[in-house]
Design a protein around this motif. Structure first.
Motif, PDB file in Angstrom:
ATOM      1  N   ALA A   1     -22.069  -2.729 -14.709  1.00 49.87           N
ATOM      2  CA  ALA A   1     -22.812  -2.748 -13.444  1.00 49.87           C
ATOM      3  C   ALA A   1     -21.944  -2.331 -12.259  1.00 49.87           C
ATOM      4  CB  ALA A   1     -23.387  -4.141 -13.203  1.00 49.87           C
ATOM      5  N   ALA A   2     -20.636  -2.493 -12.387  1.00 48.65           N
ATOM      6  CA  ALA A   2     -19.729  -2.182 -11.278  1.00 48.65           C
ATOM      7  C   ALA A   2     -19.125  -0.787 -11.369  1.00 48.65           C
ATOM      8  CB  ALA A   2     -18.612  -3.226 -11.217  1.00 48.65           C
ATOM      9  N   GLU A   3     -19.343  -0.096 -12.471  1.00 46.33           N
ATOM     10  CA  GLU A   3     -18.631   1.168 -12.697  1.00 46.33           C
ATOM     11  C   GLU A   3     -18.911   2.221 -11.637  1.00 46.33           C
ATOM     12  OE1 GLU A   3     -17.936   3.157 -16.397  1.00 46.33           O
ATOM     13  OE2 GLU A   3     -18.495   1.346 -17.530  1.00 46.33           O
ATOM     14  N   GLU A   4     -20.149   2.363 -11.246  1.00 48.16           N
ATOM     15  CA  GLU A   4     -20.497   3.426 -10.305  1.00 48.16           C
ATOM     16  C   GLU A   4     -19.750   3.259  -8.984  1.00 48.16           C
ATOM     17  OE1 GLU A   4     -24.445   5.475  -8.238  1.00 48.16           O
ATOM     18  OE2 GLU A   4     -24.685   3.836  -9.663  1.00 48.16           O
ATOM     19  N   GLU A   5     -19.696   2.032  -8.479  1.00 49.69           N
ATOM     20  CA  GLU A   5     -18.984   1.776  -7.225  1.00 49.69           C
ATOM     21  C   GLU A   5     -17.478   1.883  -7.418  1.00 49.69           C
ATOM     22  OE1 GLU A   5     -18.947   0.897  -3.105  1.00 49.69           O
ATOM     23  OE2 GLU A   5     -20.711   1.092  -4.380  1.00 49.69           O
ATOM     24  N   ALA A   6     -16.970   1.328  -8.522  1.00 48.35           N
ATOM     25  CA  ALA A   6     -15.527   1.338  -8.762  1.00 48.35           C
ATOM     26  C   ALA A   6     -14.978   2.758  -8.879  1.00 48.35           C
ATOM     27  CB  ALA A   6     -15.197   0.525 -10.013  1.00 48.35           C
ATOM     28  N   LYS A   7     -15.786   3.680  -9.392  1.00 51.97           N
ATOM     29  CA  LYS A   7     -15.337   5.069  -9.545  1.00 51.97           C
ATOM     30  C   LYS A   7     -14.888   5.680  -8.230  1.00 51.97           C
ATOM     31  CE  LYS A   7     -18.096   6.455 -13.572  1.00 51.97           C
ATOM     32  NZ  LYS A   7     -19.287   7.243 -14.006  1.00 51.97           N
ATOM     33  N   ILE A   8     -15.493   5.224  -7.132  1.00 51.65           N
ATOM     34  CA  ILE A   8     -15.192   5.826  -5.822  1.00 51.65           C
ATOM     35  C   ILE A   8     -14.447   4.866  -4.899  1.00 51.65           C
ATOM     36  CG2 ILE A   8     -17.115   7.454  -5.931  1.00 51.65           C
ATOM     37  CD1 ILE A   8     -18.687   5.499  -4.111  1.00 51.65           C
ATOM     38  N   ARG A   9     -13.800   3.832  -5.473  1.00 54.12           N
ATOM     39  CA  ARG A   9     -13.149   2.836  -4.623  1.00 54.12           C
ATOM     40  C   ARG A   9     -11.722   2.494  -5.052  1.00 54.12           C
ATOM     41  NH1 ARG A   9     -15.925   4.238  -1.286  1.00 54.12           N
ATOM     42  NH2 ARG A   9     -17.722   3.214  -0.326  1.00 54.12           N
ATOM     43  N   LEU A  10     -11.151   3.212  -5.994  1.00 53.15           N
ATOM     44  CA  LEU A  10      -9.843   2.829  -6.520  1.00 53.15           C
ATOM     45  C   LEU A  10      -8.695   3.666  -5.994  1.00 53.15           C
ATOM     46  CD1 LEU A  10     -10.898   1.979 -10.173  1.00 53.15           C
ATOM     47  CD2 LEU A  10     -10.130   0.380  -8.417  1.00 53.15           C
ATOM     48  N   GLY A  11      -8.948   4.474  -4.978  1.00 56.25           N
ATOM     49  CA  GLY A  11      -7.879   5.288  -4.396  1.00 56.25           C
ATOM     50  C   GLY A  11      -6.757   4.468  -3.789  1.00 56.25           C
ATOM     51  N   TRP A  12      -7.016   3.197  -3.466  1.00 58.75           N
ATOM     52  CA  TRP A  12      -5.988   2.356  -2.845  1.00 58.75           C
ATOM     53  C   TRP A  12      -4.775   2.166  -3.752  1.00 58.75           C
ATOM     54  CZ3 TRP A  12      -4.529  -2.111  -5.307  1.00 58.75           C
ATOM     55  CH2 TRP A  12      -5.421  -2.657  -6.227  1.00 58.75           C
ATOM     56  N   THR A  13      -4.960   2.295  -5.053  1.00 59.98           N
ATOM     57  CA  THR A  13      -3.843   2.062  -5.968  1.00 59.98           C
ATOM     58  C   THR A  13      -2.733   3.097  -5.796  1.00 59.98           C
ATOM     59  OG1 THR A  13      -4.953   3.339  -7.704  1.00 59.98           O
ATOM     60  CG2 THR A  13      -5.320   0.949  -7.683  1.00 59.98           C
ATOM     61  N   GLU A  14      -3.058   4.273  -5.281  1.00 65.97           N
ATOM     62  CA  GLU A  14      -2.052   5.313  -5.070  1.00 65.97           C
ATOM     63  C   GLU A  14      -1.883   5.664  -3.594  1.00 65.97           C
ATOM     64  OE1 GLU A  14      -3.380   8.692  -7.298  1.00 65.97           O
ATOM     65  OE2 GLU A  14      -5.213   8.944  -6.095  1.00 65.97           O
ATOM     66  N   ALA A  15      -2.358   4.774  -2.722  1.00 70.21           N
ATOM     67  CA  ALA A  15      -2.336   5.060  -1.288  1.00 70.21           C
ATOM     68  C   ALA A  15      -0.927   5.306  -0.759  1.00 70.21           C
ATOM     69  CB  ALA A  15      -2.990   3.914  -0.514  1.00 70.21           C
ATOM     70  N   ALA A  16       0.052   4.561  -1.270  1.00 72.00           N
ATOM     71  CA  ALA A  16       1.416   4.700  -0.751  1.00 72.00           C
ATOM     72  C   ALA A  16       1.954   6.106  -0.965  1.00 72.00           C
ATOM     73  CB  ALA A  16       2.338   3.678  -1.419  1.00 72.00           C
ATOM     74  N   THR A  17       1.588   6.720  -2.076  1.00 69.25           N
ATOM     75  CA  THR A  17       2.042   8.081  -2.367  1.00 69.25           C
ATOM     76  C   THR A  17       1.194   9.118  -1.646  1.00 69.25           C
ATOM     77  OG1 THR A  17       2.796   7.377  -4.553  1.00 69.25           O
ATOM     78  CG2 THR A  17       2.475   9.734  -4.203  1.00 69.25           C
ATOM     79  N   VAL A  18      -0.129   8.959  -1.734  1.00 69.22           N
ATOM     80  CA  VAL A  18      -1.048   9.922  -1.131  1.00 69.22           C
ATOM     81  C   VAL A  18      -0.880   9.986   0.387  1.00 69.22           C
ATOM     82  CG1 VAL A  18      -3.495  10.408  -0.735  1.00 69.22           C
ATOM     83  CG2 VAL A  18      -2.718   9.728  -3.010  1.00 69.22           C
ATOM     84  N   SER A  19      -0.551   8.852   1.005  1.00 64.50           N
ATOM     85  CA  SER A  19      -0.458   8.799   2.466  1.00 64.50           C
ATOM     86  C   SER A  19       0.848   9.356   3.020  1.00 64.50           C
ATOM     87  CB  SER A  19      -0.623   7.347   2.938  1.00 64.50           C
ATOM     88  OG  SER A  19      -1.885   6.840   2.588  1.00 64.50           O
ATOM     89  N   ARG A  20       1.811   9.632   2.180  1.00 66.08           N
ATOM     90  CA  ARG A  20       3.145  10.032   2.641  1.00 66.08           C
ATOM     91  C   ARG A  20       3.124  11.222   3.609  1.00 66.08           C
ATOM     92  NH1 ARG A  20       7.748   7.061   2.381  1.00 66.08           N
ATOM     93  NH2 ARG A  20       7.103   6.412   0.282  1.00 66.08           N
ATOM     94  N   PRO A  21       2.333  12.280   3.343  1.00 62.14           N
ATOM     95  CA  PRO A  21       2.343  13.425   4.265  1.00 62.14           C
ATOM     96  C   PRO A  21       1.858  13.104   5.676  1.00 62.14           C
ATOM     97  CG  PRO A  21       1.412  14.056   2.139  1.00 62.14           C
ATOM     98  CD  PRO A  21       1.540  12.569   2.124  1.00 62.14           C
ATOM     99  N   LEU A  22       1.157  11.982   5.842  1.00 64.81           N
ATOM    100  CA  LEU A  22       0.663  11.614   7.165  1.00 64.81           C
ATOM    101  C   LEU A  22       1.778  11.225   8.122  1.00 64.81           C
ATOM    102  CD1 LEU A  22      -2.385   9.368   6.202  1.00 64.81           C
ATOM    103  CD2 LEU A  22      -2.501  11.611   7.286  1.00 64.81           C
ATOM    104  N   VAL A  23       2.890  10.728   7.582  1.00 69.71           N
ATOM    105  CA  VAL A  23       3.932  10.141   8.420  1.00 69.71           C
ATOM    106  C   VAL A  23       4.436  11.124   9.468  1.00 69.71           C
ATOM    107  CG1 VAL A  23       6.237   9.117   8.452  1.00 69.71           C
ATOM    108  CG2 VAL A  23       4.623   8.469   6.655  1.00 69.71           C
ATOM    109  N   ALA A  24       4.796  12.326   9.052  1.00 66.91           N
ATOM    110  CA  ALA A  24       5.341  13.310   9.985  1.00 66.91           C
ATOM    111  C   ALA A  24       4.329  13.673  11.061  1.00 66.91           C
ATOM    112  CB  ALA A  24       5.783  14.559   9.221  1.00 66.91           C
TER     113      ALA A  24
END
Length: 534
Positions: A43-66
């Motif tokens: 029942a949670a799969e559909e929502e979870a598919k589009i909500r798990l980006g936080w697990t890699e946020a530290a890496t994905v967000s790195r280019p924002l710093v500069a």
């Protein structure tokens, strides 16, 4: 490993011992960081598919710093050194804890109270506004943006050069902000929900502009993620999650206290993360933010679990039914996010949806559209008007009587929720009512500033267990601020938000006592005295 550590005792330790081996065997941690949406059931799969980006946020967000650092330097060269954040829920609470912990200034405008809005609209010659919203349709943030555009223009300032936007790519705000030529538009990862967005553009942009060391924040988060993604019985995210959601019977009041941790306001951020993620389908765990020496720490009811935020060198917890956790700010954020995901599985709910948040918004919109006359007070006592159903008031005509009538309906396993719909900066003393009511009732008491709590604990109030009684406090003011191109003012908006939430709570058969202070100063003093006399 980002100095992250945890100890548990009593039923918390029993939950850890009982639940963590299974979580390790089923590879929960590695699957979580591989963004497996099946962890919380079909029942949670559909929502979870589009909500798990936080697990890699530290890496994905790195280019924002500069980009953020460069923009801060550009603003500084123009004499712009004051930053106001218009945001709600996780998108405002994360920057608030980051900047307060680092000791840099950020004005967080997460209220529609006209007195607080007016405070935000000061010193415009050196101010820039950051508008944070996934869609841009959040009424509080859109109203703040409109007010700032008008104020900048009135002051002869090019509003487009003083507004920075953080939003999802392709959102209505993304498109309109680019069309308006705003100074900078930062796109956040659309696969991250607001309450998990601390290490995305939503947390980093306002914090970095204000002067926080966001590169170090991401370094700490990345280091913590390496450990938190391991299928290991020492994984602190798994251990904390087991304690939050796995006690038997469930200790569903999570009392969070800072006992020496070098983080400021972390418990408020954790409150919105846990409450909005778990409070649904008639279950959940309720975070209760307290200070050292709070009554909840002494009474230790059977449904209370204490989570202490401690310094790195603190002794292991040996108290009954408690958890102690320490670490850098980013590491603890990551640990609590993992723990919330774990607790969701143990509670058998979807930690990523928020089915009851929209109800209060809808009720607010209906009230603003119909512009009804305010309901008459049942009684007026001094500087306070009293409203509530006969079932709630039981004939009460004074504030002490009304408070007694409400507390009489508090279940043995219940909690009291105090909701104050006015300026949290000018009237912080009202929070003194929280420990007073906790002492008088012997039950946990939460305190939320409206309307921001609607984006956090508001979900739990409607979707969680029907255990609460609700004290709503609103306040009159001679101050009001217009919202350009909108047929209502901030004063009318906050009134409708309070009315709308009270209606939804009542529709959910929750007892609501409504007190309106006709004079803020005299009313706060009167209310505190009435609570103390219970």
């Amino acid at each position: 490993m980002s100095s992250l550590s945890l100890s548990a005792s009593g039923t918390a330790r029993q939950a850890v011992d009982a639940q963590v081996p299974r979580l390790v065997e089923e590879r929960f941690a590695s699957k979580l960081f591989a963004k497996d949406p099946a962890l919380w059931g079909p029942a949670a799969e559909e929502e979870a598919k589009i909500r798990l980006g936080w697990t890699e946020a530290a890496t994905v967000s790195r280019p924002l710093v500069a980009e953020i650092v460069q923009l801060r330097e550009d603003f500084a060269s123009e004499g712009v050194t004051r930053f106001v954040l218009a945001g709600m829920g996780g998108s405002s609470l994360a920057p608030e804890v980051i900047t307060r912990t680092e000791g840099v200034d950020l004005f967080v405008l997460d209220s529609t109270d006209p007195e607080m809005v007016q405070l935000a609209l000061q010193d415009l010659d050196k101010t820039a506004l950051v508008v944070s919203s996934k869609s841009g349709s959040t009424v509080e943030t859109d109203s703040a943006r409109r007010a700032f555009v008008a104020a900048f223009e009135k002051a002869g300032i090019d509003a487009s050069q003083r507004i920075v936007v953080v939003t999802d790519p392709g959102s209505p705000m993304d498109n309109s902000a680019r069309e308006a030529g705003y100074r900078k538009v930062f796109n956040a990862d659309p696969n991250v929900g607001g309450r998990f967005s601390a290490l995305t553009a939503f947390g980093l942009v306002p914090s970095g502009l204000a002067g926080a060391d966001i590169e170090q924040l991401l370094d700490d988060a990345e280091e913590a993620a390496e450990f938190l993604s391991e299928d290991d019985e020492d994984n602190i995210g798994l251990r904390l999650g087991a304690a939050l959601g796995g006690t038997k019977p469930l200790r569903d009041k999570i009392v969070i206290v800072n006992n020496g941790a070098p983080v400021v306001g972390f418990a408020d951020w954790a409150e919105q993360l846990i409450a909005e993620s778990t409070g649904k389908s008639g279950t959940g765990v309720l975070p209760v933010v307290v200070s050292e020496g709070a009554p909840e720490l002494e009474t230790r009811a059977d449904d209370v679990l204490v989570v202490s935020l401690v310094a790195d060198d603190a002794e292991p917890v040996d108290d009954q039914d408690a958890v102690a956790i320490s670490g850098s700010l980013a590491a603890m954020m990551m640990a609590f996010e993992v723990a919330t995901a774990v607790a969701g599985q143990l509670l058998k709910i979807d930690p990523y949806n928020q089915p009851d948040v929209e109800s209060a918004k809808s009720a607010t919109r209906e009230l603003l559209a119909s512009s009804p006359e305010p309901s008459p007070a049942v009684a007026t006592d001094g500087s306070i008007e009293i409203r509530g159903s006969e079932q709630v008031l039981q004939g009460a005509t004074t504030v002490p009587e009304a408070l007694k009538a409400l507390m009489a309906q508090l279940p043995e396993d219940g909690y009291v929720s105090v909701q104050a719909y006015f300026d949290r900066l000018g009237w912080a003393e009202l929070e003194e009512i929280r420990p007073v009511l906790a002492q008088k009732t012997g039950r946990p008491v939460t305190f939320g500033w409206g309307p921001r709590f609607l984006h956090s604990t508001g979900q739990y109030h409607k979707g969680g267990p029907a255990q609460g009684v609700y004290l709503q406090v609103t306040a009159a003011t001679d101050t009001d601020v217009d919202i350009p191109e909108i047929p209502f003012s901030f004063g009318e908006l906050i009134s409708a938000q309070a009315d709308g939430d009270a209606k939804v709570l009542t529709d959910h058969h929750r007892p609501v006592l409504r007190l309106r202070l006709t004079d803020r100063s005299a009313g706060v003093e009167q209310l505190l005295k009435a609570a103390a006399a219970l």
